[in-house]
Design a protein around this motif. Structure first.
Motif, PDB file in Angstrom:
ATOM      1  N   LYS A   1       0.824  -1.109   0.040  1.00 26.09           N
ATOM      2  CA  LYS A   1       0.049  -0.171   0.064  1.00 26.09           C
ATOM      3  C   LYS A   1       1.070   1.046   0.129  1.00 26.09           C
ATOM      4  O   LYS A   1       1.714   1.296   0.944  1.00 26.09           O
ATOM      5  CB  LYS A   1      -0.821  -0.047   1.191  1.00 26.09           C
ATOM      6  N   GLU A   2       0.845   2.113  -1.129  1.00 26.99           N
ATOM      7  CA  GLU A   2       1.693   3.225  -1.104  1.00 26.99           C
ATOM      8  C   GLU A   2       1.417   4.181   0.068  1.00 26.99           C
ATOM      9  O   GLU A   2       0.415   4.162   0.315  1.00 26.99           O
ATOM     10  CB  GLU A   2       1.528   3.946  -2.551  1.00 26.99           C
ATOM     11  N   LYS A   3       2.410   4.874   0.530  1.00 25.01           N
ATOM     12  CA  LYS A   3       2.382   5.846   1.832  1.00 25.01           C
ATOM     13  C   LYS A   3       1.864   6.962   0.866  1.00 25.01           C
ATOM     14  O   LYS A   3       2.666   7.611   0.309  1.00 25.01           O
ATOM     15  CB  LYS A   3       3.689   5.739   2.394  1.00 25.01           C
ATOM     16  N   VAL A   4       0.629   7.626   1.056  1.00 24.81           N
ATOM     17  CA  VAL A   4       0.413   9.025   0.645  1.00 24.81           C
ATOM     18  C   VAL A   4       0.861  10.023   1.464  1.00 24.81           C
ATOM     19  O   VAL A   4       0.581   9.818   2.811  1.00 24.81           O
ATOM     20  CB  VAL A   4      -1.049   9.011   0.575  1.00 24.81           C
ATOM     21  N   GLU A   5       1.822  10.724   0.962  1.00 25.78           N
ATOM     22  CA  GLU A   5       2.229  11.860   1.824  1.00 25.78           C
ATOM     23  C   GLU A   5       2.020  13.249   1.392  1.00 25.78           C
ATOM     24  O   GLU A   5       2.334  13.510   0.014  1.00 25.78           O
ATOM     25  CB  GLU A   5       3.788  11.649   2.073  1.00 25.78           C
ATOM     26  N   ILE A   6       1.650  14.290   1.987  1.00 27.05           N
ATOM     27  CA  ILE A   6       1.382  15.537   1.374  1.00 27.05           C
ATOM     28  C   ILE A   6       2.939  16.305   1.727  1.00 27.05           C
ATOM     29  O   ILE A   6       3.051  16.400   2.833  1.00 27.05           O
ATOM     30  CB  ILE A   6       0.328  16.511   2.188  1.00 27.05           C
ATOM     31  N   THR A   7       3.440  16.956   0.482  1.00 26.49           N
ATOM     32  CA  THR A   7       4.870  17.558   0.714  1.00 26.49           C
ATOM     33  C   THR A   7       4.687  18.831   1.382  1.00 26.49           C
ATOM     34  O   THR A   7       3.596  19.326   1.588  1.00 26.49           O
ATOM     35  CB  THR A   7       5.364  17.745  -0.424  1.00 26.49           C
ATOM     36  N   LYS A   8       5.835  19.482   1.760  1.00 29.67           N
ATOM     37  CA  LYS A   8       5.761  20.879   2.469  1.00 29.67           C
ATOM     38  C   LYS A   8       5.254  21.787   1.424  1.00 29.67           C
ATOM     39  O   LYS A   8       4.408  22.474   1.988  1.00 29.67           O
ATOM     40  CB  LYS A   8       7.171  21.186   2.785  1.00 29.67           C
ATOM     41  N   GLU A   9       5.570  21.768   0.169  1.00 31.07           N
ATOM     42  CA  GLU A   9       4.978  22.681  -0.621  1.00 31.07           C
ATOM     43  C   GLU A   9       3.477  22.559  -0.690  1.00 31.07           C
ATOM     44  O   GLU A   9       2.819  23.662  -0.802  1.00 31.07           O
ATOM     45  CB  GLU A   9       5.534  22.478  -1.999  1.00 31.07           C
ATOM     46  N   GLN A  10       2.982  21.431  -0.757  1.00 31.69           N
ATOM     47  CA  GLN A  10       1.639  21.218  -0.923  1.00 31.69           C
ATOM     48  C   GLN A  10       1.010  21.586   0.341  1.00 31.69           C
ATOM     49  O   GLN A  10      -0.079  22.151   0.322  1.00 31.69           O
ATOM     50  CB  GLN A  10       1.275  19.720  -1.131  1.00 31.69           C
ATOM     51  N   GLN A  11       1.578  21.451   1.502  1.00 35.95           N
ATOM     52  CA  GLN A  11       1.013  21.780   2.633  1.00 35.95           C
ATOM     53  C   GLN A  11       0.807  23.397   2.832  1.00 35.95           C
ATOM     54  O   GLN A  11      -0.317  23.984   3.012  1.00 35.95           O
ATOM     55  CB  GLN A  11       2.018  21.379   3.905  1.00 35.95           C
ATOM     56  N   ALA A  12       1.734  23.964   2.187  1.00 38.45           N
ATOM     57  CA  ALA A  12       2.021  25.494   2.212  1.00 38.45           C
ATOM     58  C   ALA A  12       0.678  26.131   1.270  1.00 38.45           C
ATOM     59  O   ALA A  12       0.020  27.048   1.412  1.00 38.45           O
ATOM     60  CB  ALA A  12       3.334  26.216   1.767  1.00 38.45           C
ATOM     61  N   LEU A 173      -5.370  19.289  -7.912  1.00 38.32           N
ATOM     62  CA  LEU A 173      -6.220  18.075  -8.011  1.00 38.32           C
ATOM     63  C   LEU A 173      -5.120  16.841  -7.137  1.00 38.32           C
ATOM     64  O   LEU A 173      -5.605  16.099  -6.297  1.00 38.32           O
ATOM     65  CB  LEU A 173      -6.469  17.500  -9.202  1.00 38.32           C
ATOM     66  N   ASP A 174      -3.779  17.150  -7.244  1.00 36.28           N
ATOM     67  CA  ASP A 174      -2.929  16.104  -6.923  1.00 36.28           C
ATOM     68  C   ASP A 174      -3.006  16.428  -4.973  1.00 36.28           C
ATOM     69  O   ASP A 174      -3.067  15.427  -4.256  1.00 36.28           O
ATOM     70  CB  ASP A 174      -1.636  16.563  -7.105  1.00 36.28           C
ATOM     71  N   VAL A 175      -3.069  17.803  -4.737  1.00 41.50           N
ATOM     72  CA  VAL A 175      -3.250  18.007  -3.176  1.00 41.50           C
ATOM     73  C   VAL A 175      -4.387  17.415  -2.766  1.00 41.50           C
ATOM     74  O   VAL A 175      -4.639  16.609  -1.538  1.00 41.50           O
ATOM     75  CB  VAL A 175      -3.026  19.667  -2.914  1.00 41.50           C
ATOM     76  N   LEU A 176      -5.822  17.536  -3.536  1.00 42.24           N
ATOM     77  CA  LEU A 176      -6.893  17.210  -3.015  1.00 42.24           C
ATOM     78  C   LEU A 176      -6.986  15.629  -3.104  1.00 42.24           C
ATOM     79  O   LEU A 176      -7.709  15.270  -1.899  1.00 42.24           O
ATOM     80  CB  LEU A 176      -7.866  17.798  -4.078  1.00 42.24           C
ATOM     81  N   ARG A 177      -6.521  14.990  -3.900  1.00 39.56           N
ATOM     82  CA  ARG A 177      -6.398  13.464  -4.058  1.00 39.56           C
ATOM     83  C   ARG A 177      -5.961  13.063  -2.606  1.00 39.56           C
ATOM     84  O   ARG A 177      -6.526  12.209  -2.031  1.00 39.56           O
ATOM     85  CB  ARG A 177      -5.869  13.144  -5.048  1.00 39.56           C
ATOM     86  N   LYS A 178      -4.678  13.622  -2.511  1.00 37.06           N
ATOM     87  CA  LYS A 178      -3.880  13.078  -1.238  1.00 37.06           C
ATOM     88  C   LYS A 178      -4.736  13.303   0.164  1.00 37.06           C
ATOM     89  O   LYS A 178      -4.748  12.769   0.989  1.00 37.06           O
ATOM     90  CB  LYS A 178      -2.448  13.706  -0.994  1.00 37.06           C
ATOM     91  N   LEU A 179      -5.140  14.509   0.010  1.00 34.68           N
ATOM     92  CA  LEU A 179      -6.165  14.951   1.154  1.00 34.68           C
ATOM     93  C   LEU A 179      -7.280  14.144   1.550  1.00 34.68           C
ATOM     94  O   LEU A 179      -7.497  13.722   2.637  1.00 34.68           O
ATOM     95  CB  LEU A 179      -6.613  16.470   1.138  1.00 34.68           C
ATOM     96  N   CYS A 180      -7.758  13.914   0.469  1.00 39.59           N
ATOM     97  CA  CYS A 180      -9.192  12.858   0.580  1.00 39.59           C
ATOM     98  C   CYS A 180      -8.691  11.495   1.251  1.00 39.59           C
ATOM     99  O   CYS A 180      -9.237  11.024   1.927  1.00 39.59           O
ATOM    100  CB  CYS A 180      -9.853  12.615  -0.597  1.00 39.59           C
TER     101      CYS A 180
END
Ligand SMILES: CCOC(=O)[C@H]1CN(C(=O)c2ccc(F)c(F)c2)CC(C)(C)c2c1[nH]c1ccccc21
Length: 232
Positions: A1-12, A173-180
């Motif tokens: 199962k791939e680990k989904v991680e929001i990067t620092k830039e995506q967090q900002a 969309l990439d940030v939203l996907r990870k957030l979901c």
């Protein structure tokens, strides 16, 4: 199962967008006014146009805070705003409507909206949409990002540099996907359900164009800004 991680830039990025989204709320007083007293259909309509006008102003301010939006071609910025205004209005309406209100308020509000001169054929799909948005129990970051994704739709009429818009939308969309995935681990299809609402949103905005035609017939007045953005 791939680990989904929001990067620092995506967090900002998410923080900038969510803060802007929360800063640019439409004044709740219009919805409160609608709840307060029993108005005539004309007065309800007037309140709604006031609400719509302030929502457009809020939308313009919010859009300026989307990182990268102001570096798009100027005319494309206008085309994106014009093309997404009605969808953004319904998204925001759904969020206002599905907000926890004191018991009985939602029903009163629904009643007032029904009594504002909108024909029944539009009311049903509209409230179905509100309920389907409410059932998602979106967190505010998801609401802000979903509105951003809607604004950054590349295939709006008159958009010249669609690739530039597509690149921006994909980032969101990439940030939203990870957030979901992180917010709803027990619901792997949540992101897909969210995007499915955007299809429902497009249908609603087609209904809206027809609604406007029926209001025009009963010579309802709109504000100059609404005439501009709603093509009435
Ligand atoms: C966020 C800004 O939204 C609007 O301005 C919507 C509000 N709409 C709502 O359903 C609604 C949702 C929650 C509330 F708390 C509320 F009061 C209304 C949808 C619609 C009835 C179609 C409309 C609006 N403005 C108009 C102007 C003229 C005619 C029709 C509308």
């Amino acid at each position: 199962k791939e680990k989904v991680e929001i990067t620092k830039e995506q967090q900002a990025l998410m923080k900038i967008i969510t803060d802007a989204y929360n800063r640019h709320q439409i004044p709740q007083d219009v919805a409160k006014k609608l709840l307060q007293d029993q108005y005539s259909a004309e007065e309800n309509f007037l309140l709604l146009t006031e609400m719509a006008t302030s929502q457009v102003q809020v939308l313009v301010e919010f859009t300026k805070n989307i990182p990268g939006f102001l570096s798009l071609d100027r005319e494309d910025q206008i085309a994106l705003l014009k093309g997404s205004a009605v969808e953004a209005m319904f998204l925001r309406s759904a969020q206002v409507f599905s907000r926890k209100m004191p018991s009985g308020h939602t029903e009163v509000l629904e009643e007032r909206i029904r009594k504002s001169g909108i024909s029944e054929e539009f009311i049903t799909p509209m409230f179905n949409f509100y309920k389907s948005i409410g059932e998602l129990h979106m967190v505010q970051e998801e609401q802000a990002l979903l509105t951003t994704v809607t604004i950054l739709t590349p295939d709006r009429p008159y958009v010249k540099d669609q690739q530039a818009v597509e690149r921006l939308q994909e980032t969101m969309l990439d940030v939203l996907r990870k957030l979901c995935v992180l917010q709803h681990p027990q619901e792997p299809q949540y992101f897909a359900r969210l995007l499915g609402r955007l299809t429902e949103l497009r249908t609603l905005s087609h209904y809206h164009t027809e609604m406007l035609a029926s209001w025009r017939m009963n010579d309802h007045k709109f504000t100059p800004l609404l005439c501009e953005i709603w093509d009435v």
